[in-house]
Design a protein around this motif. Structure first.
Motif, PDB file in Angstrom:
ATOM      1  N   VAL A  51       0.850  -1.192   0.000  1.00  0.00           N
ATOM      2  CA  VAL A  51       0.000   0.000   0.000  1.00  0.00           C
ATOM      3  C   VAL A  51       0.883   1.238   0.000  1.00  0.00           C
ATOM      4  O   VAL A  51       1.937   1.266   0.651  1.00  0.00           O
ATOM      5  CB  VAL A  51      -0.936   0.041   1.235  1.00  0.00           C
ATOM      6  CG1 VAL A  51      -1.895   1.232   1.149  1.00  0.00           C
ATOM      7  CG2 VAL A  51      -1.721  -1.247   1.379  1.00  0.00           C
ATOM      8  N   VAL A  52       0.438   2.257  -0.708  1.00  0.00           N
ATOM      9  CA  VAL A  52       1.068   3.566  -0.659  1.00  0.00           C
ATOM     10  C   VAL A  52       0.068   4.571  -0.097  1.00  0.00           C
ATOM     11  O   VAL A  52      -1.060   4.684  -0.607  1.00  0.00           O
ATOM     12  CB  VAL A  52       1.534   4.026  -2.055  1.00  0.00           C
ATOM     13  CG1 VAL A  52       1.956   5.489  -2.022  1.00  0.00           C
ATOM     14  CG2 VAL A  52       2.678   3.151  -2.554  1.00  0.00           C
ATOM     15  N   VAL A  53       0.434   5.251   0.974  1.00  0.00           N
ATOM     16  CA  VAL A  53      -0.311   6.416   1.436  1.00  0.00           C
ATOM     17  C   VAL A  53       0.256   7.592   0.642  1.00  0.00           C
ATOM     18  O   VAL A  53       1.394   8.004   0.855  1.00  0.00           O
ATOM     19  CB  VAL A  53      -0.139   6.631   2.949  1.00  0.00           C
ATOM     20  CG1 VAL A  53      -0.878   7.896   3.387  1.00  0.00           C
ATOM     21  CG2 VAL A  53      -0.651   5.415   3.724  1.00  0.00           C
ATOM     22  N   LEU A  54      -0.530   8.091  -0.301  1.00  0.00           N
ATOM     23  CA  LEU A  54      -0.011   9.029  -1.292  1.00  0.00           C
ATOM     24  C   LEU A  54      -0.562  10.424  -1.027  1.00  0.00           C
ATOM     25  O   LEU A  54      -1.758  10.685  -1.204  1.00  0.00           O
ATOM     26  CB  LEU A  54      -0.363   8.549  -2.700  1.00  0.00           C
ATOM     27  CG  LEU A  54       0.533   9.059  -3.828  1.00  0.00           C
ATOM     28  CD1 LEU A  54       0.436   8.149  -5.052  1.00  0.00           C
ATOM     29  CD2 LEU A  54       0.237  10.488  -4.213  1.00  0.00           C
ATOM     30  N   VAL A  55       0.311  11.304  -0.603  1.00  0.00           N
ATOM     31  CA  VAL A  55      -0.049  12.685  -0.266  1.00  0.00           C
ATOM     32  C   VAL A  55       0.152  13.549  -1.507  1.00  0.00           C
ATOM     33  O   VAL A  55       1.242  13.580  -2.079  1.00  0.00           O
ATOM     34  CB  VAL A  55       0.809  13.209   0.898  1.00  0.00           C
ATOM     35  CG1 VAL A  55       0.378  14.622   1.276  1.00  0.00           C
ATOM     36  CG2 VAL A  55       0.725  12.270   2.101  1.00  0.00           C
ATOM     37  N   TYR A  56      -0.901  14.237  -1.909  1.00  0.00           N
ATOM     38  CA  TYR A  56      -0.849  15.039  -3.140  1.00  0.00           C
ATOM     39  C   TYR A  56      -1.844  16.177  -3.013  1.00  0.00           C
ATOM     40  O   TYR A  56      -2.602  16.255  -2.041  1.00  0.00           O
ATOM     41  CB  TYR A  56      -1.175  14.167  -4.358  1.00  0.00           C
ATOM     42  CG  TYR A  56      -2.656  13.853  -4.507  1.00  0.00           C
ATOM     43  CD1 TYR A  56      -3.400  14.418  -5.536  1.00  0.00           C
ATOM     44  CD2 TYR A  56      -3.316  13.020  -3.601  1.00  0.00           C
ATOM     45  CE1 TYR A  56      -4.759  14.156  -5.669  1.00  0.00           C
ATOM     46  CE2 TYR A  56      -4.665  12.751  -3.730  1.00  0.00           C
ATOM     47  CZ  TYR A  56      -5.387  13.320  -4.766  1.00  0.00           C
ATOM     48  OH  TYR A  56      -6.744  13.070  -4.885  1.00  0.00           O
ATOM     49  N   ASN A  57      -1.857  17.056  -4.013  1.00  0.00           N
ATOM     50  CA  ASN A  57      -2.917  18.065  -4.045  1.00  0.00           C
ATOM     51  C   ASN A  57      -3.719  17.936  -5.328  1.00  0.00           C
ATOM     52  O   ASN A  57      -3.190  17.632  -6.401  1.00  0.00           O
ATOM     53  CB  ASN A  57      -2.354  19.480  -3.914  1.00  0.00           C
ATOM     54  CG  ASN A  57      -1.471  19.885  -5.074  1.00  0.00           C
ATOM     55  OD1 ASN A  57      -0.355  19.398  -5.195  1.00  0.00           O
ATOM     56  ND2 ASN A  57      -1.955  20.794  -5.910  1.00  0.00           N
ATOM     57  N   ASP A  58      -4.988  18.148  -5.195  1.00  0.00           N
ATOM     58  CA  ASP A  58      -5.908  18.133  -6.326  1.00  0.00           C
ATOM     59  C   ASP A  58      -5.807  19.460  -7.079  1.00  0.00           C
ATOM     60  O   ASP A  58      -5.562  20.507  -6.490  1.00  0.00           O
ATOM     61  CB  ASP A  58      -7.332  17.925  -5.808  1.00  0.00           C
ATOM     62  CG  ASP A  58      -8.367  17.987  -6.907  1.00  0.00           C
ATOM     63  OD1 ASP A  58      -8.458  17.022  -7.675  1.00  0.00           O
ATOM     64  OD2 ASP A  58      -9.070  19.009  -6.992  1.00  0.00           O
ATOM     65  N   HIS A  59      -5.988  19.382  -8.405  1.00  0.00           N
ATOM     66  CA  HIS A  59      -5.890  20.573  -9.252  1.00  0.00           C
ATOM     67  C   HIS A  59      -7.246  20.865  -9.897  1.00  0.00           C
ATOM     68  O   HIS A  59      -7.393  20.863 -11.121  1.00  0.00           O
ATOM     69  CB  HIS A  59      -4.810  20.371 -10.317  1.00  0.00           C
ATOM     70  CG  HIS A  59      -3.458  20.056  -9.758  1.00  0.00           C
ATOM     71  ND1 HIS A  59      -3.110  18.789  -9.305  1.00  0.00           N
ATOM     72  CD2 HIS A  59      -2.361  20.834  -9.555  1.00  0.00           C
ATOM     73  CE1 HIS A  59      -1.861  18.803  -8.867  1.00  0.00           C
ATOM     74  NE2 HIS A  59      -1.389  20.030  -9.004  1.00  0.00           N
ATOM     75  N   ALA A  60      -8.260  21.069  -9.046  1.00  0.00           N
ATOM     76  CA  ALA A  60      -9.627  21.380  -9.482  1.00  0.00           C
ATOM     77  C   ALA A  60     -10.251  20.239 -10.280  1.00  0.00           C
ATOM     78  O   ALA A  60     -11.101  20.456 -11.138  1.00  0.00           O
ATOM     79  CB  ALA A  60      -9.678  22.674 -10.288  1.00  0.00           C
ATOM     80  N   SER A  61      -9.847  19.005  -9.969  1.00  0.00           N
ATOM     81  CA  SER A  61     -10.463  17.830 -10.589  1.00  0.00           C
ATOM     82  C   SER A  61     -11.529  17.224  -9.685  1.00  0.00           C
ATOM     83  O   SER A  61     -12.635  16.926 -10.124  1.00  0.00           O
ATOM     84  CB  SER A  61      -9.386  16.777 -10.906  1.00  0.00           C
ATOM     85  OG  SER A  61      -8.452  17.274 -11.840  1.00  0.00           O
TER      86      SER A  61
END
Length: 284
Positions: A51-61
């Motif tokens: 498993v990957v806990v994936l920290v990211y930011n959304d770009h208005a999607s």
């Protein structure tokens, strides 16, 4: 018992995804950038994370100005690939680990982090580009993903210290999950870049390299770096780097650097990449 075995940081530049999808990775412009990720592909083949806990930011999607959660966690079984205006990327759908995600949500909320729980969400290049950089172009992704979306688009974003503390809370949650899982946590976004205004195209190599040094050797200083320094030194979009502190906080006060890659430019952005392991983990 589940355990966090590695922390990975990487930029998630959308043009990188386009280069992969259009078969341009061997072109002179792109080849040095992708060469820096050959090491991590071999590392992942050896480590075989579950498993990957994936920290990211959304770009208005998935989110727009109607709702802007500071921290959101995806708790679904699967996430569709977002159409960002030119069709979804031709990559596999992202499989979630709902049981672990709900466990992290419960633990973190009871640990006084008010996570927004998302049961249906399309994921954009912020998540899919890192997956492509770590795993190439498989028919199906070899890991399940727990997405953690962070607001670094609209002010105020969370502080570096709050991100670090969330990383610590996520680590505690993972360690209390009863299933035997090899879990990695990734922080994505950055490095220095600005997309608009008179400073559009800003890249600060010296500051970026110092940030990479401090992430391994002096993370305490980064916890308390004010937003204004990110803006002044790394550009308006450089604030994405606070998401790397969630990853770093989950590894504990000391970590061992296994691999580093820094490349300029990718489109109009500096690209950074680190692979870290907790200091207590045995060397491979």
């Amino acid at each position: 018992m589940a355990r966090i075995t590695a922390g990975i940081a990487t930029s998630h530049v959308p043009a990188i995804g386009a280069a992969i999808d259009l078969g341009k990775t061997g072109e002179e412009y792109w080849k040095p950038l992708f060469a820096g990720y050959d090491w991590v592909k071999q590392y992942q083949a050896r480590e075989k994370p579950d498993v990957v806990v994936l920290v990211y930011n959304d770009h208005a999607s998935a989110f727009d100005m109607k709702i802007i959660p500071t921290f959101a966690i995806g708790c679904a079984d699967e996430y569709a690939v977002a159409d960002e205006g030119w069709g979804p990327r031709p990559v596999p759908p992202v499989k979630g680990h709902a049981d672990l995600a709900w466990h992290i949500a419960q633990c973190c909320i009871l640990d006084e982090f008010d996570l927004t729980i998302i049961n249906e969400m399309a994921v954009d290049h912020g998540l899919t580009v890192p997956m492509s950089l770590m795993f190439g172009e498989p028919r199906a992704w070899p890991v399940k993903v727990v997405p953690i979306a962070v607001n670094v688009v609209t002010y105020p974003p969370p502080t570096g210290n709050r991100c670090w503390l969330l990383g610590e809370a996520i680590a505690r949650a993972v360690e209390s999950f009863p299933e035997d899982l090899n879990v990695q946590i990734w922080g994505t976004g950055g490095m220095s870049h600005q997309l608009q205004g008179p400073r559009a195209g800003l890249i600060n190599k010296d500051w970026d390299r110092a940030f990479l040094d401090r992430l391994t050797g002096d993370p305490e200083a980064l916890r308390h770096m004010p937003h204004i320094e990110y803006l002044r030194e790394a550009g308006s979009e450089g604030i994405e780097l606070v998401m790397w502190l969630i990853m770093r906080g989950a590894l504990g006060p000391r970590a061992r650097e296994l691999h580093r890659h820094y490349h300029v430019p990718a489109s109009n952005t500096a690209v950074g990449h680190l692979v870290l392991e907790p200091a207590g983990k045995e060397k491979p």
